[in-house]
Design an enzyme around this catalytic site. Structure first.
Site, PDB file in Angstrom:
ATOM      1  N   SER A  62       0.816  -1.221   0.000  1.00 54.95           N
ATOM      2  CA  SER A  62       0.000   0.000   0.000  1.00 54.95           C
ATOM      3  C   SER A  62       0.851   1.274   0.000  1.00 54.95           C
ATOM      4  O   SER A  62       0.432   2.306  -0.522  1.00 54.95           O
ATOM      5  CB  SER A  62      -0.923   0.013   1.217  1.00 54.95           C
ATOM      6  OG  SER A  62      -1.864  -1.022   1.119  1.00 54.95           O
ATOM      7  N   HIS A  94       4.078  -0.277  12.745  1.00 59.24           N
ATOM      8  CA  HIS A  94       4.069   0.028  11.318  1.00 59.24           C
ATOM      9  C   HIS A  94       2.678   0.382  10.811  1.00 59.24           C
ATOM     10  O   HIS A  94       2.521   1.235   9.958  1.00 59.24           O
ATOM     11  CB  HIS A  94       4.589  -1.178  10.513  1.00 59.24           C
ATOM     12  CG  HIS A  94       6.062  -1.181  10.379  1.00 59.24           C
ATOM     13  ND1 HIS A  94       6.895  -1.647  11.363  1.00 59.24           N
ATOM     14  CD2 HIS A  94       6.854  -0.765   9.367  1.00 59.24           C
ATOM     15  CE1 HIS A  94       8.141  -1.518  10.968  1.00 59.24           C
ATOM     16  NE2 HIS A  94       8.150  -0.989   9.760  1.00 59.24           N
TER      17      HIS A  94
HETATM   18  N1  RBF Z   1       1.563  -3.224   3.043  1.00 60.70           N
HETATM   19  C1  RBF Z   1       0.231  -3.373   2.946  1.00 60.70           C
HETATM   20  O1  RBF Z   1      -0.345  -3.078   1.908  1.00 60.70           O
HETATM   21  N2  RBF Z   1      -0.501  -3.840   4.021  1.00 60.70           N
HETATM   22  C2  RBF Z   1       0.064  -4.160   5.208  1.00 60.70           C
HETATM   23  O2  RBF Z   1      -0.647  -4.594   6.133  1.00 60.70           O
HETATM   24  C3  RBF Z   1       1.471  -3.988   5.344  1.00 60.70           C
HETATM   25  N3  RBF Z   1       2.088  -4.261   6.517  1.00 60.70           N
HETATM   26  C4  RBF Z   1       3.408  -4.061   6.623  1.00 60.70           C
HETATM   27  C5  RBF Z   1       4.054  -4.282   7.847  1.00 60.70           C
HETATM   28  C6  RBF Z   1       5.411  -4.069   7.982  1.00 60.70           C
HETATM   29  C7  RBF Z   1       6.062  -4.355   9.301  1.00 60.70           C
HETATM   30  C8  RBF Z   1       6.157  -3.588   6.856  1.00 60.70           C
HETATM   31  C9  RBF Z   1       7.644  -3.304   6.973  1.00 60.70           C
HETATM   32  C10 RBF Z   1       5.538  -3.363   5.648  1.00 60.70           C
HETATM   33  C11 RBF Z   1       4.161  -3.594   5.503  1.00 60.70           C
HETATM   34  N4  RBF Z   1       3.530  -3.361   4.288  1.00 60.70           N
HETATM   35  C12 RBF Z   1       2.190  -3.524   4.196  1.00 60.70           C
HETATM   36  C13 RBF Z   1       4.307  -3.066   3.043  1.00 60.70           C
HETATM   37  C14 RBF Z   1       4.425  -1.603   2.707  1.00 60.70           C
HETATM   38  O3  RBF Z   1       3.201  -1.102   2.182  1.00 60.70           O
HETATM   39  C15 RBF Z   1       5.535  -1.421   1.655  1.00 60.70           C
HETATM   40  O4  RBF Z   1       5.266  -2.241   0.545  1.00 60.70           O
HETATM   41  C16 RBF Z   1       6.922  -1.748   2.168  1.00 60.70           C
HETATM   42  O5  RBF Z   1       7.157  -1.123   3.397  1.00 60.70           O
HETATM   43  C17 RBF Z   1       8.003  -1.329   1.152  1.00 60.70           C
HETATM   44  O6  RBF Z   1       7.953   0.070   0.924  1.00 60.70           O
END
Ligand code: RBF
Length: 159
Positions: A62, A94
């Site tokens: 996201s 996060h």
């Molecule tokens: N991206 C999502 O779309 N939904 C999530 O619930 C989500 N949880 C994450 C939790 C952590 C601890 C991290 C590090 C990233 C998460 N991301 C999630 C990914 C984030 O949107 C993104 O793709 C990455 O952080 C790379 O920029």
């Protein structure tokens, strides 16, 4: 072009075959986001939008919705952009940081570029809640967001 009088879009009222929509889908929690996408895409098609006027992109998570929506707003001329994501609260902080920055980021694009960016990012406590809102007992937020995108596309073109 007139804005439809109600939030419910009537297929027969969509005379403009030129309306163009972008949909960006985050692949994180893809079991949820693919259902949101299906709801949004099918709503646009059922409303009379031509297949070839809907372009879809996928991004990893996201957080990447911000840059990709900005890039698409800058490089294309869509009538509306729908961003689809699913954030699920985990053990870390996060979740809060992501929710905050993604909503702020999308808000900034709405201000900066002349295209409505529709926020279809679920922020839930757990997977069950996400499934309930992506085609489960609470409905499908993808459908609602596509209706909003249609409405805002008309709005954009009416001014
Ligand atoms: N991206 C999502 O779309 N939904 C999530 O619930 C989500 N949880 C994450 C939790 C952590 C601890 C991290 C590090 C990233 C998460 N991301 C999630 C990914 C984030 O949107 C993104 O793709 C990455 O952080 C790379 O920029």
């Amino acid at each position: 072009m007139k804005i439809p009088p109600s939030y419910q879009i009537d297929k027969n009222k969509i005379k403009n075959k030129k309306l163009k929509f972008a949909i960006i889908v985050a692949k994180w929690n893809h079991d949820v986001t693919k259902k949101l996408y299906k709801g949004a895409y099918e709503t646009l098609i059922q409303s009379g939008i031509l297949k070839e006027k809907i372009k879809t992109w996928e991004v990893p998570g996201s957080y990447e919705l911000i840059y990709s929506a900005k890039k698409i707003a800058l490089c294309y001329n869509f009538d509306s952009i729908i961003v689809i994501g699913s954030l699920i609260k985990g053990e870390t902080h996060h979740f809060d940081y992501l929710c905050q920055s993604i909503s702020q980021g999308i808000k900034d694009i709405n201000i900066k570029y002349d295209v409505p960016v529709i926020f279809c990012v679920l922020t839930d406590k757990n997977k069950k809640q996400s499934f309930d809102r992506s085609g489960g007992k609470i409905g499908n937020k993808g459908i609602e967001c596509a209706k909003t995108a249609l409405y805002m596309a008309f709005f954009k073109n009416s001014i």
